[in-house]
Design a protein around this motif. Structure first.
Motif, PDB file in Angstrom:
ATOM      1  N   ALA A  13       0.839  -1.202   0.000  1.00 32.76           N
ATOM      2  CA  ALA A  13       0.000   0.000   0.000  1.00 32.76           C
ATOM      3  C   ALA A  13       0.873   1.251   0.000  1.00 32.76           C
ATOM      4  O   ALA A  13       0.598   2.218  -0.735  1.00 32.76           O
ATOM      5  N   THR A  14       1.972   1.226   0.792  1.00 32.08           N
ATOM      6  CA  THR A  14       2.851   2.394   0.868  1.00 32.08           C
ATOM      7  C   THR A  14       3.480   2.684  -0.481  1.00 32.08           C
ATOM      8  O   THR A  14       3.509   3.836  -0.929  1.00 32.08           O
ATOM      9  N   VAL A  15       3.977   1.613  -1.123  1.00 32.78           N
ATOM     10  CA  VAL A  15       4.629   1.817  -2.420  1.00 32.78           C
ATOM     11  C   VAL A  15       3.618   2.361  -3.423  1.00 32.78           C
ATOM     12  O   VAL A  15       3.906   3.313  -4.169  1.00 32.78           O
ATOM     13  N   ILE A  16       2.396   1.793  -3.419  1.00 29.31           N
ATOM     14  CA  ILE A  16       1.360   2.289  -4.350  1.00 29.31           C
ATOM     15  C   ILE A  16       1.008   3.744  -4.021  1.00 29.31           C
ATOM     16  O   ILE A  16       0.958   4.599  -4.902  1.00 29.31           O
ATOM     17  N   HIS A  17       0.815   4.033  -2.752  1.00 32.54           N
ATOM     18  CA  HIS A  17       0.437   5.383  -2.337  1.00 32.54           C
ATOM     19  C   HIS A  17       1.467   6.431  -2.716  1.00 32.54           C
ATOM     20  O   HIS A  17       1.136   7.594  -2.881  1.00 32.54           O
ATOM     21  N   SER A  18       2.730   6.001  -2.827  1.00 32.19           N
ATOM     22  CA  SER A  18       3.771   6.984  -3.123  1.00 32.19           C
ATOM     23  C   SER A  18       3.580   7.587  -4.513  1.00 32.19           C
ATOM     24  O   SER A  18       4.193   8.597  -4.827  1.00 32.19           O
ATOM     25  N   PHE A  19       2.733   6.961  -5.335  1.00 37.44           N
ATOM     26  CA  PHE A  19       2.479   7.499  -6.677  1.00 37.44           C
ATOM     27  C   PHE A  19       1.122   8.206  -6.754  1.00 37.44           C
ATOM     28  O   PHE A  19       0.647   8.530  -7.826  1.00 37.44           O
ATOM     29  N   TYR A  20       0.473   8.429  -5.591  1.00 39.61           N
ATOM     30  CA  TYR A  20      -0.842   9.078  -5.583  1.00 39.61           C
ATOM     31  C   TYR A  20      -0.823  10.319  -4.694  1.00 39.61           C
ATOM     32  O   TYR A  20      -0.013  10.415  -3.777  1.00 39.61           O
ATOM     33  N   ARG A  21      -1.776  11.248  -5.015  1.00 36.23           N
ATOM     34  CA  ARG A  21      -1.996  12.379  -4.125  1.00 36.23           C
ATOM     35  C   ARG A  21      -2.869  11.910  -2.980  1.00 36.23           C
ATOM     36  O   ARG A  21      -3.851  11.206  -3.191  1.00 36.23           O
ATOM     37  N   LEU A  22      -2.490  12.300  -1.735  1.00 36.32           N
ATOM     38  CA  LEU A  22      -3.263  11.871  -0.566  1.00 36.32           C
ATOM     39  C   LEU A  22      -3.672  13.103   0.243  1.00 36.32           C
ATOM     40  O   LEU A  22      -2.877  14.047   0.367  1.00 36.32           O
ATOM     41  N   ASP A  23      -4.882  13.073   0.766  1.00 38.28           N
ATOM     42  CA  ASP A  23      -5.292  14.184   1.626  1.00 38.28           C
ATOM     43  C   ASP A  23      -4.758  13.957   3.038  1.00 38.28           C
ATOM     44  O   ASP A  23      -4.237  12.873   3.330  1.00 38.28           O
ATOM     45  N   PRO A  24      -4.836  14.964   3.953  1.00 36.53           N
ATOM     46  CA  PRO A  24      -4.234  14.832   5.291  1.00 36.53           C
ATOM     47  C   PRO A  24      -4.732  13.624   6.080  1.00 36.53           C
ATOM     48  O   PRO A  24      -4.050  13.145   6.992  1.00 36.53           O
ATOM     49  N   VAL A  25      -5.905  13.109   5.757  1.00 35.73           N
ATOM     50  CA  VAL A  25      -6.384  11.925   6.467  1.00 35.73           C
ATOM     51  C   VAL A  25      -5.797  10.652   5.855  1.00 35.73           C
ATOM     52  O   VAL A  25      -5.810   9.590   6.479  1.00 35.73           O
ATOM     53  N   GLY A  26      -5.242  10.758   4.645  1.00 31.54           N
ATOM     54  CA  GLY A  26      -4.617   9.613   4.025  1.00 31.54           C
ATOM     55  C   GLY A  26      -5.448   9.007   2.914  1.00 31.54           C
ATOM     56  O   GLY A  26      -5.134   7.927   2.434  1.00 31.54           O
ATOM     57  N   ARG A  27      -6.521   9.695   2.489  1.00 31.86           N
ATOM     58  CA  ARG A  27      -7.360   9.174   1.404  1.00 31.86           C
ATOM     59  C   ARG A  27      -6.760   9.552   0.064  1.00 31.86           C
ATOM     60  O   ARG A  27      -6.227  10.665  -0.093  1.00 31.86           O
ATOM     61  N   VAL A  28      -6.863   8.640  -0.913  1.00 32.58           N
ATOM     62  CA  VAL A  28      -6.341   8.904  -2.251  1.00 32.58           C
ATOM     63  C   VAL A  28      -7.227   9.922  -2.941  1.00 32.58           C
ATOM     64  O   VAL A  28      -8.451   9.770  -2.974  1.00 32.58           O
ATOM     65  N   THR A  29      -6.596  10.985  -3.489  1.00 30.47           N
ATOM     66  CA  THR A  29      -7.393  11.993  -4.195  1.00 30.47           C
ATOM     67  C   THR A  29      -7.048  12.064  -5.667  1.00 30.47           C
ATOM     68  O   THR A  29      -7.698  12.793  -6.423  1.00 30.47           O
ATOM     69  N   GLY A  30      -6.027  11.347  -6.106  1.00 34.25           N
ATOM     70  CA  GLY A  30      -5.724  11.354  -7.528  1.00 34.25           C
ATOM     71  C   GLY A  30      -4.323  10.835  -7.790  1.00 34.25           C
ATOM     72  O   GLY A  30      -3.504  10.732  -6.867  1.00 34.25           O
TER      73      GLY A  30
ATOM     74  N   SER B  34       3.423  14.835  11.814  1.00 35.43           N
ATOM     75  CA  SER B  34       3.388  16.252  12.176  1.00 35.43           C
ATOM     76  C   SER B  34       2.815  17.094  11.038  1.00 35.43           C
ATOM     77  O   SER B  34       2.072  18.028  11.263  1.00 35.43           O
ATOM     78  N   TYR B  35       3.199  16.764   9.787  1.00 35.07           N
ATOM     79  CA  TYR B  35       2.785  17.610   8.658  1.00 35.07           C
ATOM     80  C   TYR B  35       1.678  16.973   7.834  1.00 35.07           C
ATOM     81  O   TYR B  35       1.153  17.590   6.925  1.00 35.07           O
ATOM     82  N   TYR B  36       1.357  15.723   8.117  1.00 39.74           N
ATOM     83  CA  TYR B  36       0.330  14.983   7.354  1.00 39.74           C
ATOM     84  C   TYR B  36       0.593  15.001   5.862  1.00 39.74           C
ATOM     85  O   TYR B  36      -0.311  14.991   5.060  1.00 39.74           O
ATOM     86  N   SER B  37       1.905  15.016   5.467  1.00 41.17           N
ATOM     87  CA  SER B  37       2.254  14.926   4.042  1.00 41.17           C
ATOM     88  C   SER B  37       2.411  13.448   3.700  1.00 41.17           C
ATOM     89  O   SER B  37       3.527  12.945   3.562  1.00 41.17           O
ATOM     90  N   TRP B  38       1.321  12.749   3.590  1.00 41.15           N
ATOM     91  CA  TRP B  38       1.374  11.295   3.434  1.00 41.15           C
ATOM     92  C   TRP B  38       2.033  10.874   2.122  1.00 41.15           C
ATOM     93  O   TRP B  38       2.731   9.873   2.077  1.00 41.15           O
TER      94      TRP B  38
END
Lengths: 313, 374
Positions: free
Chosen positions: A52-69, A276-280
């Motif tokens: 999931a982490t590797v996949i998420h690294s290629f997506y935009r995530l909001d501060p809660v961690g949801r994929v936005t694009g 701290s910064y929620y830059s997921w």
């Protein structure tokens, strides 16, 4: 049914267990069932988060961690665009190189001193190895007291040498040095154990032969002892690099990355990015890079281990 | 080339004494064997000469220089170990070159000396290989090459042939003895194998329990054993050793055995009623007609070995080993009578186990050949 060679299964060695329960227990099914729970744990807490982490690294995530694009490599670009990250990389490189080199050099020296002794004082061993068994959080807190300005033990000792009111954790360079010292203090004894085991593999008569043939000991070390120790050294260096890269608890306890990000190491920065910064997104990208880097290092050291083993004549 | 002098060396491991007051002089170019059962201290003595162990007391001199305080590499000795102690990561060439390189010998000289040493022991074709790719005999040759390449003053060999199979051991024994005669380097060789000791040694030092039992040429050790230990250790089967007492009878004095009587010459100085141990080597016993024998017994065991026959003759609870050339001349359980020449019958003191002399000798103290005192 008469057969001379009995298959090595429980049913062949005695009467078959009575009842469906017992038959099922003796069957192969139960083995897989027992394996299921640990396997589920690994999938849930290791495989899934990693993927999931590797996949998420290629997506935009909001501060809660949801994929936005989809982001492509934007997260990676963002990571490297941040000047603090470059400073963190520099800190981590200095910290890792200094920690690994010093701890392994010290461990090798201690291993050479301790190995070959028929009787090593048990109390001495206990003293040497006590830092290793101490949790890092506890050790970091002890060091915090040692280094505290004005009242710390270490500060007092420095005062005796004319360095008054030292605040080692208050200066970026000395603070990083203090973290290195803590690493060496904690891990050098642990690496000593491995290297002692490696040295023990050199037979006594080979050591004796070296003693009769080599006037300085230097030639023995370079041509015989180090090459024989190479696989063990590769293993210990890998271990040390991984431990150095994942250093986070002493940073958290002792410096919080400061002063002026002078002790901000990559794992602490990763924690800050996320919690701290929620830059997921960038946090996932950094995780991916660390995963790739440390896995390739481990793979390389495994290859080295396989290729450099000796058959004793 | 050097003489080695071991002067009053004692060694303790903790409270256990493994060498007690050992004194041996080894002449320049001599091949001295240290022989004894395991645990007798022979390897410790060798390691003390090498400098791998410190002597608790006493001195070691090499070519007149006291070396007690010198590190092993400064004693100019080369050691060969039972399990070869080759460096597994280095090629055969680098193994042999190791001591030269460690001593910073110029590179052009190294190559010539390595090749010369390899040629001497016949391992030139293996120079590029690693030790693990070689057989035990080849490895032992390389260990020897690594020792001779340094041109040391003294060779120290610790059971060098023990790890080889019987056939190879015989071959290497001859090769090494020849090599040592060519090089004429003072050599101390430790072994527990009496055949190795007898065939290779210029002289043999027999040790037991950390003490020297006897020092002498193989012939002296065999023909003039200083005590019952040496008599029983050398020879296969070993010398028969049987308790006896000097008694007087109407027809003269003699040694009374359980089931035999060995008459003493009238000149014999042995006192009546003295307890002794009689020693006769198996090959010195011969079967004689009834009435001429000293000992009588029944044949208990016959072992036919081709060129010779071993037998055990039981005589009132005492077993006599007997060896005769060729095939067996006796039958199992047959009653036989044994005799031996007076010069082949040894008498040892029952209390001290020291040699008194043979029955053919007039003097009770033996000849001057006997090198060991009390």
């Amino acid at each position: 049914m008469s057969t001379l060679v009995k298959p090595l299964t429980p049913s062949a060695q005695g009467p078959a267990p009575a009842g469906p329960w017992r038959a099922w227990l003796a069957g192969p099914g139960v083995r897989y069932l027992l394996l299921l729970l640990p396997a589920l744990m690994v999938v849930a807490f290791v495989v899934y988060p990693t993927v999931a982490t590797v996949i998420h690294s290629f997506y935009r995530l909001d501060p809660v961690g949801r994929v936005t694009g989809f982001a492509g490599v934007a997260n990676y670009r963002m990571l490297f665009a941040e000047p603090v990250f470059l400073q963190v990389l520099r800190n981590t490189a200095i910290y890792a190189v200094a920690s690994v080199v010093l701890s392994i050099a010290l461990a090798f020296g201690m291993a050479m001193l301790l190995s070959g002794k028929v009787f090593v004082n048990r109390l001495l061993l206990l003293g040497i190895f006590s830092p290793t068994v101490m949790p890092t959080i506890a050790a970091a807190n002890i060091w915090l007291y040692f280094l505290a300005p004005q009242l710390g033990l270490f500060t007092h000792l420095l005062g005796d040498f004319g360095i008054k009111n030292a605040n080692l954790l208050g200066e970026p360079n000395t603070a990083l040095g203090a973290l290195v010292a803590l690493f060496v203090w904690k891990y050098a004894p642990y690496f000593t154990l491995f290297l002692m085991a490696g040295l023990q593999a050199i037979p006594q008569n080979v050591r004796d032969a070296l003693r009769t043939e080599d006037p300085h000991g230097w030639h023995s070390l370079r041509k015989v002892v180090l090459p024989i120790m190479a696989p063990m050294l590769a293993f210990v260096i890998t271990l040390a690099v991984i431990y150095a890269m994942e250093t986070v608890d002493p940073v958290y306890v002792m410096t919080q990355g400061g002063p002026a990000n002078g002790t901000n190491l990559v794992m602490f920065y990763l924690y800050q990015l996320g919690f701290s910064y929620y830059s997921w997104g960038p946090a996932a990208a950094l995780s991916g890079l660390l995963l790739g880097g440390l896995s390739s290092l481990s793979a390389l050291s495994l290859i080295a281990l396989e290729r450099r083993s000796f058959h004793w004549a | 080339m050097a003489e080695v002098r071991i002067a009053g060396v004692s060694k303790y491991f903790g409270t256990a004494q493994v060498l007690s007051d050992v004194t041996v002089d080894i002449a320049d170019g001599e091949l001295m064997i240290l022989l004894g059962p395991s645990g007798c201290g022979k390897t410790t003595l060798l390691r003390t000469v090498a400098g791998l162990e410190d002597a608790s007391s006493g001195d070691i001199f090499i070519e007149g220089r006291r070396v007690n305080d010198l590190a092993p590499h400064r004693r100019n000795v080369a050691m060969v170990f039972q399990s070869y102690a080759l460096y597994p990561n280095l090629s055969v060439y680098e193994n042999i070159a190791f001591p030269l390189r460690a001593h910073k010998t110029p590179a052009h000289e190294v190559d010539g000396r390595v090749r010369a040493a390899a040629e001497r022991v016949g391992v030139v074709e293996f120079l590029r290989r690693k030790p693990a790719q070689l057989s035990g005999g080849q490895r032992q040759r390389i260990a020897i090459a690594r020792a001779i390449v340094r041109e040391p003053q003294v060779f120290l060999l610790d059971e060098p042939l023990s790890n080889l199979d019987a056939q190879l051991r015989t071959q290497m024994r001859a090769e090494f003895a020849r090599l040592q005669r060519q090089l004429r380097t003072t050599t101390i060789l430790v072994t527990h194998d009496q055949v190795e000791a007898m065939t290779m040694g210029d002289r043999i030092t027999v040790m037991s329990g950390g003490l020297i039992q006897q020092i002498g040429t193989p012939l002296e050790i065999y023909r003039r054993p200083a005590n019952t230990f040496v008599a029983g250790f050398i020879g296969s089967p070993p010398m028969n050793l049987v308790p006896a007492r000097v008694m007087a009878r109407d027809d003269g004095r003699g040694l009374a055995l359980a089931n035999g009587w060995i008459p003493l010459p009238t000149t014999s100085p042995l006192e009546t009623d003295r307890d002794v141990i009689v020693g006769i080597r198996p090959e010195d016993l011969r079967i004689v007609p009834d009435g001429q024998g000293l000992i009588s017994g029944s044949v208990d065991l016959i072992e036919y070995l081709g060129s010779e026959t071993l037998a055990v003759v039981a005589d009132g609870g005492v077993d006599w080993s007997l060896r005769e050339g060729g095939g067996p001349t006796m039958r199992l359980h047959e009653m036989v009578h044994l005799s031996a020449a007076g010069s082949a019958i040894y008498a040892f003191d029952a209390a001290t186990h020291e040699l008194i002399g043979t029955l053919a000798e007039a003097s009770p103290n033996g000849s001057a050949q006997n090198t060991v005192g009390g």
